[in-house]
Design an enzyme around this catalytic site. Sequence first.
Site, PDB file in Angstrom:
ATOM      1  N   ASP A  73       0.690  -0.721   0.056  1.00 20.18           N
ATOM      2  CA  ASP A  73      -0.172  -0.221   0.269  1.00 20.18           C
ATOM      3  C   ASP A  73       0.744   1.260  -0.259  1.00 20.18           C
ATOM      4  O   ASP A  73       0.205   2.102  -0.972  1.00 20.18           O
ATOM      5  CB  ASP A  73      -0.489   0.064   1.473  1.00 20.18           C
ATOM      6  CG  ASP A  73      -1.977  -0.880   1.066  1.00 20.18           C
ATOM      7  OD1 ASP A  73      -1.781  -1.303   0.600  1.00 20.18           O
ATOM      8  OD2 ASP A  73      -2.733  -1.660   1.600  1.00 20.18           O
ATOM      9  N   LYS A 100      -5.831  -2.948  -6.841  1.00 19.95           N
ATOM     10  CA  LYS A 100      -6.510  -2.397  -5.329  1.00 19.95           C
ATOM     11  C   LYS A 100      -7.579  -1.016  -6.026  1.00 19.95           C
ATOM     12  O   LYS A 100      -8.417  -1.797  -6.910  1.00 19.95           O
ATOM     13  CB  LYS A 100      -5.145  -0.658  -4.861  1.00 19.95           C
ATOM     14  CG  LYS A 100      -3.811  -2.557  -5.179  1.00 19.95           C
ATOM     15  CD  LYS A 100      -4.972  -2.921  -2.900  1.00 19.95           C
ATOM     16  CE  LYS A 100      -2.933  -3.567  -2.825  1.00 19.95           C
ATOM     17  NZ  LYS A 100      -4.151  -4.174  -0.971  1.00 19.95           N
ATOM     18  N   ARG A 104      -3.107   0.527  -9.382  1.00 17.92           N
ATOM     19  CA  ARG A 104      -2.205   1.745  -9.398  1.00 17.92           C
ATOM     20  C   ARG A 104      -0.862   2.366 -10.174  1.00 17.92           C
ATOM     21  O   ARG A 104       0.368   3.211 -10.088  1.00 17.92           O
ATOM     22  CB  ARG A 104      -1.861   1.041  -7.486  1.00 17.92           C
ATOM     23  CG  ARG A 104      -3.015   1.863  -6.947  1.00 17.92           C
ATOM     24  CD  ARG A 104      -2.868   1.848  -4.814  1.00 17.92           C
ATOM     25  NE  ARG A 104      -4.109   1.693  -4.449  1.00 17.92           N
ATOM     26  CZ  ARG A 104      -3.990   1.873  -3.215  1.00 17.92           C
ATOM     27  NH1 ARG A 104      -3.136   0.730  -2.788  1.00 17.92           N
ATOM     28  NH2 ARG A 104      -5.294   1.768  -2.201  1.00 17.92           N
ATOM     29  N   ARG A 146      -4.926   6.310  -1.812  1.00 17.33           N
ATOM     30  CA  ARG A 146      -3.491   6.133  -1.787  1.00 17.33           C
ATOM     31  C   ARG A 146      -2.485   6.998  -3.369  1.00 17.33           C
ATOM     32  O   ARG A 146      -1.859   7.506  -2.274  1.00 17.33           O
ATOM     33  CB  ARG A 146      -2.835   4.937  -1.644  1.00 17.33           C
ATOM     34  CG  ARG A 146      -3.336   4.047  -0.679  1.00 17.33           C
ATOM     35  CD  ARG A 146      -2.452   4.010   0.745  1.00 17.33           C
ATOM     36  NE  ARG A 146      -3.556   2.911   0.966  1.00 17.33           N
ATOM     37  CZ  ARG A 146      -2.941   2.700   3.155  1.00 17.33           C
ATOM     38  NH1 ARG A 146      -2.068   3.276   2.677  1.00 17.33           N
ATOM     39  NH2 ARG A 146      -3.336   1.996   2.773  1.00 17.33           N
TER      40      ARG A 146
END
Length: 195
Positions: A73, A100, A104, A146
């Site tokens: 993460d 995710k 990402r 994130r």
Amino acid sequence: MGALIVPGSEIVLRNVGINPTRAGILTVCKEMGGDITYENVTQDGEPSADLVVRSSNLHGITIQGEIIPKLIDELPVIAVMACYAKGTTVIRDAAELKVKESNRIRIMVDNLKLMGADVEETDDGMIIRGGRPLHGAVINSANDHRIAMSFSVASLNCEGETTITRKDCVSISYPRFYIDMKSLVNAGQDYGKEF
């Protein structure tokens, strides 16, 4: 991790968990040359410490294998740090990032390129050739907390204004993120950043 990339920075983070199974980002930061000191280490229950984090001359490394699950993460913000490091950083074995809250890998690569980074996507990660100055851009957060937090960190040491779409998605995991970022920036030199 913003303190590592902003010249002249030093912050203290109190009572941070340093369990080796969950502190992969600290290992990577130190391997990249990050100046992070542990103080007041305690072993009551989960190990913890106060972290003193100072601006650092970072260098590229290869991140792969067994450490990846310990920092999956945190790889977006590590990719940001790699842009400010000298040399090349290679992230491998991280195909899980594609599934995710967003893909990402692709989102990070596309947005970093908008900021002027030399970065390329691979099947299971990315290659980042650091050391080029970054500039502001309109960043697509893909409504991924994130991503939004990582590019807020990136904006701390780039020229010009950065706008992050749907930035409020950070409330999923860190509702006070922008309040804390603003207080840190205002506590030191004013970089003119708005959060």
